[in-house]
Enzyme design. Structure first.
Site, PDB file in Angstrom:
ATOM      1  N   LYS A  80       0.841  -1.200   0.000  1.00  0.00           N
ATOM      2  CA  LYS A  80       0.000   0.000   0.000  1.00  0.00           C
ATOM      3  C   LYS A  80       0.879   1.255   0.000  1.00  0.00           C
ATOM      4  O   LYS A  80       1.928   1.277   0.663  1.00  0.00           O
ATOM      5  CB  LYS A  80      -0.926  -0.038   1.225  1.00  0.00           C
ATOM      6  CG  LYS A  80      -2.020   1.024   1.231  1.00  0.00           C
ATOM      7  CD  LYS A  80      -3.005   0.795   2.390  1.00  0.00           C
ATOM      8  CE  LYS A  80      -4.088   1.846   2.460  1.00  0.00           C
ATOM      9  NZ  LYS A  80      -5.076   1.587   3.515  1.00  0.00           N
ATOM     10  N   SER A 155      -9.937   1.588   2.173  1.00  0.00           N
ATOM     11  CA  SER A 155      -9.071   2.394   1.351  1.00  0.00           C
ATOM     12  C   SER A 155      -7.974   1.607   0.630  1.00  0.00           C
ATOM     13  O   SER A 155      -7.338   2.152  -0.263  1.00  0.00           O
ATOM     14  CB  SER A 155      -8.386   3.460   2.224  1.00  0.00           C
ATOM     15  OG  SER A 155      -7.560   2.866   3.206  1.00  0.00           O
ATOM     16  N   SER A 179     -10.250  -0.837   6.282  1.00  0.00           N
ATOM     17  CA  SER A 179      -9.612  -0.699   4.965  1.00  0.00           C
ATOM     18  C   SER A 179      -8.934  -1.938   4.409  1.00  0.00           C
ATOM     19  O   SER A 179      -8.576  -1.959   3.232  1.00  0.00           O
ATOM     20  CB  SER A 179      -8.592   0.430   5.000  1.00  0.00           C
ATOM     21  OG  SER A 179      -9.262   1.637   4.832  1.00  0.00           O
TER      22      SER A 179
HETATM   23  N1  GLN Z   1     -13.460   3.603   5.353  1.00  0.00           N
HETATM   24  C1  GLN Z   1     -12.978   4.038   6.606  1.00  0.00           C
HETATM   25  C2  GLN Z   1     -12.717   5.524   6.571  1.00  0.00           C
HETATM   26  O1  GLN Z   1     -12.944   6.109   5.573  1.00  0.00           O
HETATM   27  C3  GLN Z   1     -11.757   3.282   7.009  1.00  0.00           C
HETATM   28  C4  GLN Z   1     -10.518   3.714   6.361  1.00  0.00           C
HETATM   29  C5  GLN Z   1      -9.323   2.905   6.757  1.00  0.00           C
HETATM   30  O2  GLN Z   1      -9.444   1.867   7.384  1.00  0.00           O
HETATM   31  N2  GLN Z   1      -8.166   3.430   6.448  1.00  0.00           N
HETATM   32  O3  GLN Z   1     -12.306   6.102   7.511  1.00  0.00           O
END
Ligand code: GLN
Length: 477
Positions: A80, A155, A179
């Protein structure tokens, strides 16, 4: 021997590498070529690393000498874009860091380099990991390999899509509110969020530090276990990292039949797609057939998880992102005064969702509202933690769907942040509580004649990832 890219796992590849059926260079080349071919449409990678062959050669040397070989040696990975690799551009998929070259390795990267795992490239993500669809990236959206008109989740959509399109054998990503797990479920792969403190956060571009955890994305539960073992461990560079002794004391005796708790009220609530619930019921029945017991549990504060998360997370994110001011890192926009430099740099460097969260976070931390929002959310977080602790007195694991729906269309929720945040309803509790959780593929839903993957999520008590691996393997059956 030919390499069956579709059915290969870390465990299988490791056996073949050890038997010298193929070399790490050959293995890496096959995945790299597939990644190049698929990336044009999917946009999973934001950068490919030109030294992948050199990395694989180092792995082959280890296999020849047999020295210090581990299951991750020579395994091609997608990383990532928020995990630092020394000398590599690491941007968190933000304009703000588009010219940032990492000056050191994250601890997880150091560990993987020591065993000569192979990094194919940096994978796309929502900007600064804020999002559930990988649409907020400055490199444009990643597409779901199961239906290119749909999002891969977020994400970590890039790392997950890379694995799902056979453009990497596994991925390394971060999970702050789901994410790893939510995109895992959207793309039909396994995603593990380890216990908070089990994997070092040193060298990750921080989003919300009390939630962030690094974890693996793999094709099987067994692979998730092998990958987790390669990256877990105490790190003096991360003050929240937990010593191995604590972990050992917490690890339960091996027990293969578990009591599964289901927070029925919460799971069968409005807003969850019918085929997601049907799939959940079938999965429960299948686990019962294998001997597991199912118990209805009450987690009365679970319904406040999302609201609690979306107050604390922006508060922490706004603080973490304060360092991006054009003085030390990344983008710098000059104008007439220092204040104007800041506003211009931050206004142009950050995308809309990131700015929204910085504003929200600053608001809930402001002196007039600190008690009304931030402090109240912190109190709620502690109550949710206590609720889970109580539930784990009578059950070994807690089961929920990973997401209330399968992958949605690109653009469908992009302009409606509340709808987007609802995608995280089942995943944020693990981050609020620090508990480990895994998403395991559980079947498909049909949308417009396309088969879209679904996932089931298990939670376990702190440092009992072993339970997740056992029950996850049973679900895979
Ligand atoms: N979808 C969640 C957010 O937007 C989690 C994001 C993540 O785990 N980095 O905060």
């Amino acid at each position: 021997m030919g390499i069956d890219i579709q059915n290969l796992t870390i465990a299988k590849a490791h056996k073949h590498l050890k038997n010298h059926d193929f070399s790490a260079v050959e293995l890496t080349e096959v995945f790299f070529q597939k990644a190049l071919e698929k990336n044009e449409k999917i946009n999973a990678y934001v950068e490919f690393f030109d030294d992948y062959k050199e990395q694989a050669k180092l792995a082959d040397k280890m296999f020849v000498s047999g020295d210090k070989v581990t299951p991750l040696t020579g395994i091609p990975l997608a990383i990532k874009d928020n995990i630092l690799i020394e000398g590599r551009k690491t941007t968190a998929s933000s304009q703000m860091l588009s010219n940032y070259i990492a000056t050191y390795d994250a601890t997880v990267i150091k560990k993987l380099k020591a065993t000569n795992a192979v990094f194919l490239g940096h994978a796309n993500m929502d900007e600064f990991a804020m999002g559930s669809s990988t649409e907020t990236s400055c490199y444009g959206p990643t597409r779901n390999p199961h239906d290119i008109n749909r999002v891969p989740g977020g994400s970590s959509g890039g790392s997950v899509a890379a694995v799902a399109m056979n453009g990497a054998l596994a991925g390394l990503a971060s999970d702050t509110g789901g994410s790893i797990r939510q995109p895992g479920s959207f793309c039909g792969v396994v995603g593990l969020k380890p216990t908070y403190g089990a994997v070092s956060r040193y060298g990750i571009i921080a989003m919300a530090s009390s939630f962030d955890q690094i974890g693996p994305i793999t094709k099987t539960v067994e692979d998730a276990m092998l990958f987790f073992e390669a990256i877990t461990g105490y790190d003096p560079m991360d003050s929240t990292s937990i010593t191995n002794e604590i972990k050992k004391n917490n690890a339960k005796d091996i027990k293969k039949i578990y009591t599964i708790g289901v927070p029925t009220d919460f799971v069968y609530a409005e807003g969850v797609d019918k085929d997601v619930l049907d799939n959940f019921k079938v999965s429960l029945e299948n686990l019962k057939k294998l001997g597991h017991k199912v118990e209805e549990i009450s987690l009365p504060t679970l319904k406040y998880s999302l609201a609690t998360y979306y107050i604390i997370m922006p508060a922490e994110a706004s603080t973490n992102l304060a360092r991006f001011d054009g003085v030390r890192y990344g983008l710098k926009k000059e104008s007439n005064t220092l204040l104007e430099d800041y506003t211009k740099t931050r206004g142009e460097g950050f995308g809309k969702e990131v700015r929204r969260r910085i504003m929200l976070g600053t608001y809930v931390l402001s002196s007039g509202y600190y008690d009304a929002y931030y402090n109240k959310a912190v109190t709620m977080r502690n109550i949710i933690k206590a609720d889970f602790k109580k539930a784990f007195q009578s059950v070994d694991t807690i089961m929920m769907p990973t997401s209330p729906f399968p992958a949605f269309k690109i653009g469908e929720k992009f302009n409606d942040p509340l709808q987007m945040y609802l995608a995280d309803i089942f995943t944020v509790p693990a981050n609020l509580t620090g508990l480990p959780a895994i998403s395991v593929p559980s079947g498909f839903a049909i949308r417009e004649e396309k088969k879209l993957p679904l996932g089931i999520q298990f939670f376990a008590p702190h440092f009992q990832e072993n339970i997740l691996f056992d029950i996850g393997k049973d679900l895979e059956k």
